[in-house]
Every structure is written in C-alpha cells, then in structure tokens.
Scaffold this motif. Structure first.
Motif, PDB file in Angstrom:
ATOM      1  N   ALA A   1      -0.112 -19.617   4.125  1.00 40.16           N
ATOM      2  CA  ALA A   1      -0.464 -19.127   2.785  1.00 40.16           C
ATOM      3  C   ALA A   1      -1.689 -19.859   2.251  1.00 40.16           C
ATOM      4  O   ALA A   1      -2.603 -19.245   1.685  1.00 40.16           O
ATOM      5  CB  ALA A   1       0.721 -19.278   1.846  1.00 40.16           C
TER       6      ALA A   1
ATOM      7  N   ASN B   1      -5.408 -18.174   1.620  1.00 37.18           N
ATOM      8  CA  ASN B   1      -5.879 -18.208   0.233  1.00 37.18           C
ATOM      9  C   ASN B   1      -7.224 -18.915   0.111  1.00 37.18           C
ATOM     10  O   ASN B   1      -8.084 -18.512  -0.678  1.00 37.18           O
ATOM     11  CB  ASN B   1      -4.838 -18.908  -0.649  1.00 37.18           C
ATOM     12  CG  ASN B   1      -5.183 -18.818  -2.125  1.00 37.18           C
ATOM     13  OD1 ASN B   1      -5.374 -17.729  -2.657  1.00 37.18           O
ATOM     14  ND2 ASN B   1      -5.265 -19.966  -2.783  1.00 37.18           N
TER      15      ASN B   1
ATOM     16  N   LYS C   1     -11.069 -11.197   1.616  1.00 37.76           N
ATOM     17  CA  LYS C   1     -10.268  -9.984   1.754  1.00 37.76           C
ATOM     18  C   LYS C   1     -10.146  -9.571   3.212  1.00 37.76           C
ATOM     19  O   LYS C   1     -11.036  -9.849   4.019  1.00 37.76           O
ATOM     20  CB  LYS C   1     -10.840  -8.830   0.927  1.00 37.76           C
ATOM     21  CG  LYS C   1     -12.231  -8.384   1.331  1.00 37.76           C
ATOM     22  CD  LYS C   1     -12.689  -7.134   0.573  1.00 37.76           C
ATOM     23  CE  LYS C   1     -12.836  -7.358  -0.901  1.00 37.76           C
ATOM     24  NZ  LYS C   1     -13.450  -6.170  -1.586  1.00 37.76           N
TER      25      LYS C   1
ATOM     26  N   GLN D   1      -0.539  -9.334   2.670  1.00 42.02           N
ATOM     27  CA  GLN D   1      -0.808  -8.272   1.693  1.00 42.02           C
ATOM     28  C   GLN D   1      -1.546  -8.775   0.455  1.00 42.02           C
ATOM     29  O   GLN D   1      -2.245  -8.001  -0.201  1.00 42.02           O
ATOM     30  CB  GLN D   1       0.495  -7.587   1.290  1.00 42.02           C
ATOM     31  CG  GLN D   1       1.061  -6.663   2.359  1.00 42.02           C
ATOM     32  CD  GLN D   1       2.350  -6.001   1.944  1.00 42.02           C
ATOM     33  OE1 GLN D   1       3.012  -6.441   1.003  1.00 42.02           O
ATOM     34  NE2 GLN D   1       2.729  -4.935   2.647  1.00 42.02           N
ATOM     35  N   ARG D   2      -1.401 -10.046   0.136  1.00 40.05           N
ATOM     36  CA  ARG D   2      -2.098 -10.595  -1.035  1.00 40.05           C
ATOM     37  C   ARG D   2      -3.614 -10.507  -0.906  1.00 40.05           C
ATOM     38  O   ARG D   2      -4.334 -10.465  -1.900  1.00 40.05           O
ATOM     39  CB  ARG D   2      -1.686 -12.062  -1.242  1.00 40.05           C
ATOM     40  CG  ARG D   2      -0.261 -12.249  -1.749  1.00 40.05           C
ATOM     41  CD  ARG D   2       0.137 -13.708  -1.699  1.00 40.05           C
ATOM     42  NE  ARG D   2       1.527 -13.892  -2.090  1.00 40.05           N
ATOM     43  CZ  ARG D   2       2.221 -15.006  -1.863  1.00 40.05           C
ATOM     44  NH1 ARG D   2       1.635 -16.032  -1.224  1.00 40.05           N
ATOM     45  NH2 ARG D   2       3.476 -15.098  -2.237  1.00 40.05           N
ATOM     46  N   LYS D   3      -4.092 -10.471   0.343  1.00 40.68           N
ATOM     47  CA  LYS D   3      -5.537 -10.415   0.577  1.00 40.68           C
ATOM     48  C   LYS D   3      -5.959  -9.096   1.234  1.00 40.68           C
ATOM     49  O   LYS D   3      -7.070  -8.976   1.733  1.00 40.68           O
ATOM     50  CB  LYS D   3      -5.965 -11.581   1.469  1.00 40.68           C
ATOM     51  CG  LYS D   3      -5.843 -12.954   0.815  1.00 40.68           C
ATOM     52  CD  LYS D   3      -6.978 -13.207  -0.169  1.00 40.68           C
ATOM     53  CE  LYS D   3      -6.934 -14.636  -0.695  1.00 40.68           C
ATOM     54  NZ  LYS D   3      -8.132 -14.982  -1.460  1.00 40.68           N
ATOM     55  N   SER D   4      -5.052  -8.117   1.236  1.00 39.26           N
ATOM     56  CA  SER D   4      -5.307  -6.878   1.976  1.00 39.26           C
ATOM     57  C   SER D   4      -5.847  -5.780   1.083  1.00 39.26           C
ATOM     58  O   SER D   4      -5.397  -5.603  -0.058  1.00 39.26           O
ATOM     59  CB  SER D   4      -4.016  -6.392   2.651  1.00 39.26           C
ATOM     60  OG  SER D   4      -3.573  -7.338   3.605  1.00 39.26           O
ATOM     61  N   TYR D   5      -6.795  -5.032   1.627  1.00 44.31           N
ATOM     62  CA  TYR D   5      -7.381  -3.876   0.945  1.00 44.31           C
ATOM     63  C   TYR D   5      -7.486  -2.745   1.961  1.00 44.31           C
ATOM     64  O   TYR D   5      -7.654  -2.975   3.159  1.00 44.31           O
ATOM     65  CB  TYR D   5      -8.778  -4.194   0.406  1.00 44.31           C
ATOM     66  CG  TYR D   5      -8.795  -5.267  -0.652  1.00 44.31           C
ATOM     67  CD1 TYR D   5      -8.861  -4.939  -2.003  1.00 44.31           C
ATOM     68  CD2 TYR D   5      -8.754  -6.615  -0.294  1.00 44.31           C
ATOM     69  CE1 TYR D   5      -8.871  -5.929  -2.977  1.00 44.31           C
ATOM     70  CE2 TYR D   5      -8.769  -7.613  -1.261  1.00 44.31           C
ATOM     71  CZ  TYR D   5      -8.827  -7.265  -2.596  1.00 44.31           C
ATOM     72  OH  TYR D   5      -8.833  -8.242  -3.555  1.00 44.31           O
TER      73      TYR D   5
ATOM     74  N   THR E   1       4.035 -10.504   3.139  1.00 40.93           N
ATOM     75  CA  THR E   1       3.657 -10.739   1.744  1.00 40.93           C
ATOM     76  C   THR E   1       2.385 -11.577   1.655  1.00 40.93           C
ATOM     77  O   THR E   1       1.489 -11.295   0.849  1.00 40.93           O
ATOM     78  CB  THR E   1       4.797 -11.455   1.000  1.00 40.93           C
ATOM     79  OG1 THR E   1       5.980 -10.645   1.059  1.00 40.93           O
ATOM     80  CG2 THR E   1       4.434 -11.699  -0.466  1.00 40.93           C
ATOM     81  N   ILE E   2       2.276 -12.605   2.504  1.00 42.37           N
ATOM     82  CA  ILE E   2       1.083 -13.461   2.512  1.00 42.37           C
ATOM     83  C   ILE E   2      -0.157 -12.644   2.875  1.00 42.37           C
ATOM     84  O   ILE E   2      -1.216 -12.766   2.237  1.00 42.37           O
ATOM     85  CB  ILE E   2       1.279 -14.629   3.507  1.00 42.37           C
ATOM     86  CG1 ILE E   2       2.380 -15.573   3.008  1.00 42.37           C
ATOM     87  CG2 ILE E   2      -0.032 -15.391   3.696  1.00 42.37           C
ATOM     88  CD1 ILE E   2       2.788 -16.624   4.034  1.00 42.37           C
TER      89      ILE E   2
END
Length: 510
Positions: free
Chosen positions: A393, A397, A402, A494-498, A491-492
């Motif tokens: 994570a 981060n 992205k 997806q936080r940076k996924s586009y 979840t980790i």
C-alpha cells in the motif's frame, strides 16, 4: 474508391458465374491489366459527373475474346462501378478500350503450374484444397524435403469491401504473426513471400490432414476422455493467443481442425489482431450470431471477453457433440460432463461480460480452482496479525500516480486472484536471482493494464524478498483467507486505477 484491380476482381467473379473459369473471356481478362483514364468533361450519362474511360490492356492473343464481349464487359463494369460508388464518385464509366500491351505481368492463377523454386511446383488443377476469404490453398509435396506443405496464395474474394492494399497488408501480417507463434495446437508457418516474377503473395504452412470440428463431432462417437483432450488442446491454443495479447476474431468450427490422431489445430488468422495493431484499418464481417457474444449484437467486438464467449460456444459443442445454440445452454445438465468443465463452459457463456471469464489463458486456472474449492468460505481473521500488506500500500501510494486500464477491463476479484496465484509465481521464477524487481515487470502481468504513470525521482523497484514473502504466505492460507488477501490487494490497486475513456478503443483504427 474502387481501384482498377478491385474492379477487375469483381468483373472476374461475374464472368466466372456466367461463363465459368475455363471460358476464353475469363482466361483473357485474368491475363489483362486495367487502368482508368479520367476526363475533365462531364458525361452525358449522369448529371454533374465526369466521364471515365476504362482501359483494358491485354496480350495480342487475348484481344479477340475481349473485343467479342465488350458490350458484356461494359454492362458488368458499369454496374459494379455504380454500386460501389453509391453516388459518391465524381466519375462514371462511359467507355471501354481494349488495347494490346506486350509487357504485362500476368496473374499467377492463369497458368496450370505455380513455381516457387526448383523443388516446389504446384499443379493448380490437382492440388487445390480450399478457397478462403483472402486466398486459395494448395497442398504440395516438397521433393527436396520429402514433406507435404500447404501454400496459401493471396486471392481475395471479389466481394471483400476493403482496398487491395489493405488486403495485401492483412495477408502479410497474418503470415508474420504465424511465423512468431510457437504452439503445437496452432498451425505452423514457415515462410511468407512473393512468387518470383509476379505480384502474388504466398504463405507456406504445415499441411494438416484433418477435418473441421463440426464434422469431427458429428461423425464420431466420443468418450469423455477424448472430449476433454480436444477441449484442453483448444483451450491451450486460445490461451496462448490471448496471453501474448492477440485476438483470433474468427472463431468457428471451420477454423478448428482435428487430425486422425485427435490433435487439434487452430487455423486462419486473417482477421487476428493484437491490441496495439493500428497500422491500417480493416473491416470484419459480422460473426455468425450463434458465436457472437450478446453484447456484440452480431458485430465483432474487439475484446478478450467477447472472444471467450465464442470459445465457450466451441467447448459447448465439443462436450455435447452438437451445434451451439444460446437458448440451449442450460441443457448441459443432460450431458455427462465433468463438473469443472461444465462450470467453465457456463462461465464462458455468461450473458453479462462482467461475470464472464476474462481471457482464454484464465480458463485453466478456473478449471483447477473449481477442484480446489472448499465448502468453508466463512470469514476468518485469526491470522491477520501474522502478516500485513502495508508495504505494498505504501509503495503504490508513494510511487504510482495512476494505473490506467483498458476500457471495460477494470481490475476485479477474478483478475487480481489470477494475478497473485499465477503471475506472482511467474515473476518470482523469472527474477529468482535478482535482488529487486521493477514494479512494471509485475503490474503489467495483471489483466487489462495499459500504462502506468510514476512520480519522478522515486525508485520503482520492489525488494524481491517482499514479493517472495507475500506469495509464500498467500499459498499457505486456507481458501477463505486467500479470498480476503486478494480482496485487500484488489482494494490497494483500485485506489490508483483508472479506465481509459470508452472512445479510446474507437480511436484505434482496426
């Protein structure tokens, strides 16, 4: 625009239908060349449209046959030109001129023998195998190698709407793709080139002595062991194609051959493409509705998921020994099919693409995973304090701006679970004696990743020991906790996924 060469192909198709390939008119036109001579004068035939003369250059011995049929040629040429132009051309054919030219480059098919080299000579009257949308296929025996081969010669259907240049590029591209492929269940190619002294291209392939899949399942009584073997070989071939980022785009019974010893060969890659193939535009005819995914509405949709539906249709036919019809999917219960294969077929044929298996190379994982499932899926947090994923994570981060995914391929639980189960292991094996792994080496193994944007000035390398520790911990977890582990990583990520915009794929010409 209808080129002179394309017009010639269309006219030949009409002559073939009306008089046959052996007719003097067909043979004479086959040996000819065509050119347009456009005038700056308006025609009297159509208002505000310029006059176009069609010049047919022929050998002296062929002029009589053409002259004797000039009215027929004009009628056919004018009709084809008008239909193809569809009112958008500034020209219409007003005259045909038959002219003698001695330095013609005749069509390779006008002779009874095609000579590739001293040991490869093809008798076109005897060795013909099949006619596809882009070429004729002949079986030949190489006297030097003492081995049979199949030669596919560029000869596009006159009903193909693409330009001749695009069709040539597609033919060459098919050959180059097959030359790169190395899989026992995909037809092997050995050479792509041009017949000496002509402009006719050929593709040299292995000769397959077999029948198409539909004939195979219709004419044989197959036990479950053979069905599984046929299915596994087909899954393996399609998994290989998807794994390297290609789509076949023409899955059908005719393009799957089965030999006498039950070996599967996937053939005909004329419509295949890779995700980054953007060198020229191409038109794909609608798939037979029985093979098209529901979201495709009869048209080809360039996605792995849509092709997985077609794969599921083939698997259905293998296990039921019948043609696939979407309305009969639920009757699988009537057949003696192993539960894991039955589950995979239904998963491939999911109406909702979000619930479908994402790529063919994921199918084997689903087959194994079905057998490894345990009934206990309750949430168990007793081991959560033994290990945590804070390192991952923090890395993502701090390093990643992205992660951009292809449209429609946003990371979900299935793709992340396969990534951890299969690709973590593969990355570890590929980098076993390297201290650090570049994150790109790992993340691009996750299904659907298109590109990554990193922060500048920060190392993109992961400590090998962290990846190894994560994988070894994961594989020793009970199934219920493996689910939680995967969900945490999902979840980790997806936080940076586009996702790329829906129009992104539309902008790619193919």
């Amino acid at each position: 625009m209808l080129t002179p060469q394309s017009l010639k192909i269309e006219i030949l198709a009409n002559i073939k239908a009306d008089f046959g390939e052996k007719s003097p008119l067909y043979q004479s036109l086959m040996m000819s060349e065509m050119e347009y001579e456009d005038s700056g004068l308006f025609s009297r035939k159509i208002w505000n449209v310029f006059s176009r003369h069609l010049k047919i250059f022929c050998l002296s011995e062929n002029k009589k046959a053409l002259d004797n049929n000039i009215e027929y040629l004009f009628k056919v040429a004018d009709g084809i030109h008008s239909v193809q132009s569809n009112g958008t051309s500034d020209y219409c054919i007003t005259e045909i001129n038959i002219l003698v030219r001695n330095n013609l480059n005749p069509d390779v098919y006008s002779t009874d023998e095609i000579v590739i080299n001293s040991s490869v000579k093809i008798d076109t009257s005897k060795n013909y195998i099949n006619q596809g949308g882009f070429g004729r296929i002949y079986k030949i025996h190489d006297s030097f190698l003492d081995r049979d081969f199949a030669y596919k010669f560029f000869d596009p259907s006159p009903f193909n709407e693409e330009s001749l240049d695009d069709l040539v590029r597609r033919f060459i591209r098919e050959g180059k793709k097959l030359l790169r492929y190395r899989h026992e269940n995909i037809v092997a190619a050995y050479d792509v080139g041009c017949v000496s002294g002509s402009n006719v291209y050929y593709l040299k392939m292995e000769y397959i002595d077999g029948v198409n899949l539909l004939d195979f399942i219709s004419c044989n009584t197959l036990d479950t062991k053979i069905k599984i073997s046929i299915a596994d070989q087909f899954i393996s071939a399609m998994g290989y194609i998807h794994c390297i980022g290609d789509l076949h785009r023409d899955i059908s019974y005719q393009n799957i051959l089965v030999t006498k010893d039950n070996k599967v060969k996937v053939i005909d890659f004329g419509f295949s493409k890779g995700r980054d193939d953007t060198s020229y535009e191409t038109t794909k005819y609608p798939l037979a509705s029985k093979f098209a995914a529901p979201e495709s509405t009869g048209q080809v949709k360039d996605s792995f998921s849509a092709e997985v539906y077609s794969i599921g249709a083939v698997l259905y036919s293998i296990f039921t020994q019948s043609k696939f019809h979407s309305q009969n999917i639920l009757n699988l219960e009537e057949y003696d099919i192993p539960d894991n294969y039955k589950s995979v077929v239904l998963k491939c044929l999911e109406t909702n693409p979000d619930n479908r298996i994402k790529k063919a190379n994921h199918i084997n994982w689903h087959l194994r995973n079905y057998l490894n499932k345990k009934s206990d899926t309750s949430i168990d947090l007793t081991r959560r304090n033994e290990y945590n994923l804070d390192w991952l994570a923090s890395f993502i981060n701090e390093v990643i701006i992205k992660i951009i995914f292809n449209y429609g391929e946003y990371p979900d639980f299935d793709s992340v679970q396969i990534w951890i189960t299969e690709e973590f292991k593969s990355a570890i094996e590929d980098n076993a004696f390297i201290k650090e792994i570049h994150f790109s080496n790992l993340i691009f193994r996750l299904h659907g990743v298109k590109k990554i944007e990193y922060y500048k000035g920060i190392s993109k390398y992961l400590d090998f020991s962290l990846l190894y520790e994560a994988y070894t911990y994961y594989i020793n977890l009970p199934n219920a906790q493996k689910v939680l582990f995967c969900k945490t990583i999902m979840t980790i990520i997806q936080r940076k996924s586009y996702q790329e915009a829906a129009s992104g794929m539309d902008d790619v010409p193919f």
